[in-house]
Scaffold this motif. Structure first.
Motif, PDB file in Angstrom:
ATOM      1  N   ARG A  27       0.817  -1.220   0.000  1.00  0.00           N
ATOM      2  CA  ARG A  27       0.000   0.000   0.000  1.00  0.00           C
ATOM      3  C   ARG A  27       0.846   1.263   0.000  1.00  0.00           C
ATOM      4  O   ARG A  27       0.373   2.329  -0.374  1.00  0.00           O
ATOM      5  N   GLN A  28       2.102   1.124   0.404  1.00  0.00           N
ATOM      6  CA  GLN A  28       3.018   2.264   0.385  1.00  0.00           C
ATOM      7  C   GLN A  28       3.837   2.308  -0.902  1.00  0.00           C
ATOM      8  O   GLN A  28       4.660   3.188  -1.081  1.00  0.00           O
ATOM      9  N   GLY A  29       3.640   1.319  -1.768  1.00  0.00           N
ATOM     10  CA  GLY A  29       4.405   1.252  -3.009  1.00  0.00           C
ATOM     11  C   GLY A  29       5.819   0.721  -2.827  1.00  0.00           C
ATOM     12  O   GLY A  29       6.665   0.888  -3.696  1.00  0.00           O
ATOM     13  N   GLN A  30       6.073   0.070  -1.692  1.00  0.00           N
ATOM     14  CA  GLN A  30       7.389  -0.491  -1.401  1.00  0.00           C
ATOM     15  C   GLN A  30       7.389  -1.971  -1.784  1.00  0.00           C
ATOM     16  O   GLN A  30       7.368  -2.863  -0.934  1.00  0.00           O
ATOM     17  N   ASN A  31       7.425  -2.203  -3.081  1.00  0.00           N
ATOM     18  CA  ASN A  31       7.251  -3.566  -3.588  1.00  0.00           C
ATOM     19  C   ASN A  31       8.356  -4.529  -3.173  1.00  0.00           C
ATOM     20  O   ASN A  31       8.080  -5.689  -2.888  1.00  0.00           O
ATOM     21  N   ALA A  32       9.600  -4.073  -3.138  1.00  0.00           N
ATOM     22  CA  ALA A  32      10.702  -4.960  -2.738  1.00  0.00           C
ATOM     23  C   ALA A  32      10.537  -5.399  -1.282  1.00  0.00           C
ATOM     24  O   ALA A  32      10.753  -6.570  -0.960  1.00  0.00           O
ATOM     25  N   LYS A  33      10.159  -4.480  -0.406  1.00  0.00           N
ATOM     26  CA  LYS A  33       9.944  -4.839   0.997  1.00  0.00           C
ATOM     27  C   LYS A  33       8.733  -5.759   1.138  1.00  0.00           C
ATOM     28  O   LYS A  33       8.738  -6.675   1.958  1.00  0.00           O
ATOM     29  N   ALA A  34       7.707  -5.516   0.328  1.00  0.00           N
ATOM     30  CA  ALA A  34       6.530  -6.390   0.368  1.00  0.00           C
ATOM     31  C   ALA A  34       6.911  -7.796  -0.051  1.00  0.00           C
ATOM     32  O   ALA A  34       6.533  -8.776   0.613  1.00  0.00           O
ATOM     33  N   GLU A  35       7.671  -7.914  -1.124  1.00  0.00           N
ATOM     34  CA  GLU A  35       8.096  -9.234  -1.589  1.00  0.00           C
ATOM     35  C   GLU A  35       8.903  -9.952  -0.518  1.00  0.00           C
ATOM     36  O   GLU A  35       8.710 -11.142  -0.275  1.00  0.00           O
ATOM     37  N   ALA A  36       9.803  -9.233   0.139  1.00  0.00           N
ATOM     38  CA  ALA A  36      10.613  -9.832   1.206  1.00  0.00           C
ATOM     39  C   ALA A  36       9.735 -10.272   2.367  1.00  0.00           C
ATOM     40  O   ALA A  36       9.970 -11.347   2.958  1.00  0.00           O
ATOM     41  N   ALA A  37       8.711  -9.502   2.691  1.00  0.00           N
ATOM     42  CA  ALA A  37       7.823  -9.858   3.800  1.00  0.00           C
ATOM     43  C   ALA A  37       7.034 -11.124   3.469  1.00  0.00           C
ATOM     44  O   ALA A  37       6.797 -11.958   4.342  1.00  0.00           O
ATOM     45  N   PHE A  38       6.637 -11.270   2.210  1.00  0.00           N
ATOM     46  CA  PHE A  38       5.848 -12.428   1.809  1.00  0.00           C
ATOM     47  C   PHE A  38       6.683 -13.713   1.731  1.00  0.00           C
ATOM     48  O   PHE A  38       6.141 -14.791   1.694  1.00  0.00           O
ATOM     49  N   ARG A  39       7.988 -13.608   1.695  1.00  0.00           N
ATOM     50  CA  ARG A  39       8.848 -14.797   1.579  1.00  0.00           C
ATOM     51  C   ARG A  39       8.990 -15.469   2.885  1.00  0.00           C
ATOM     52  O   ARG A  39       9.216 -15.532   3.826  1.00  0.00           O
TER      53      ARG A  39
END
Length: 64
Positions: A52-64
């Motif tokens: 939601r913040q547009g921080q896609n790399a951090k989102a991907e890392a969180a989902f891993r």
């Protein structure tokens, strides 16, 4: 912990996300994850918060 009491902190995080209060949401999630590091719902919400913040790399890392 009862299912209802377990869900209340996550409900609060959803409210914070809906209000775009991302810093508070992340702080709440960090607190939840400190107590229960394998909480899949909290992990997913953390990724959603980053998305939601547009921080896609951090989102991907969180989902891993």
């Amino acid at each position: 912990m009862s299912p209802r009491s377990r869900d209340e902190p996550l409900d609060r995080v959803w409210d914070l996300l809906d209000a775009a209060r991302f810093g508070e949401a992340l702080a709440a999630l960090d607190k939840i994850l400190a107590a229960e590091p394998d909480d899949a719902a909290a992990i997913d919400l953390k990724g959603i918060c980053f998305l939601r913040q547009g921080q896609n790399a951090k989102a991907e890392a969180a989902f891993r």
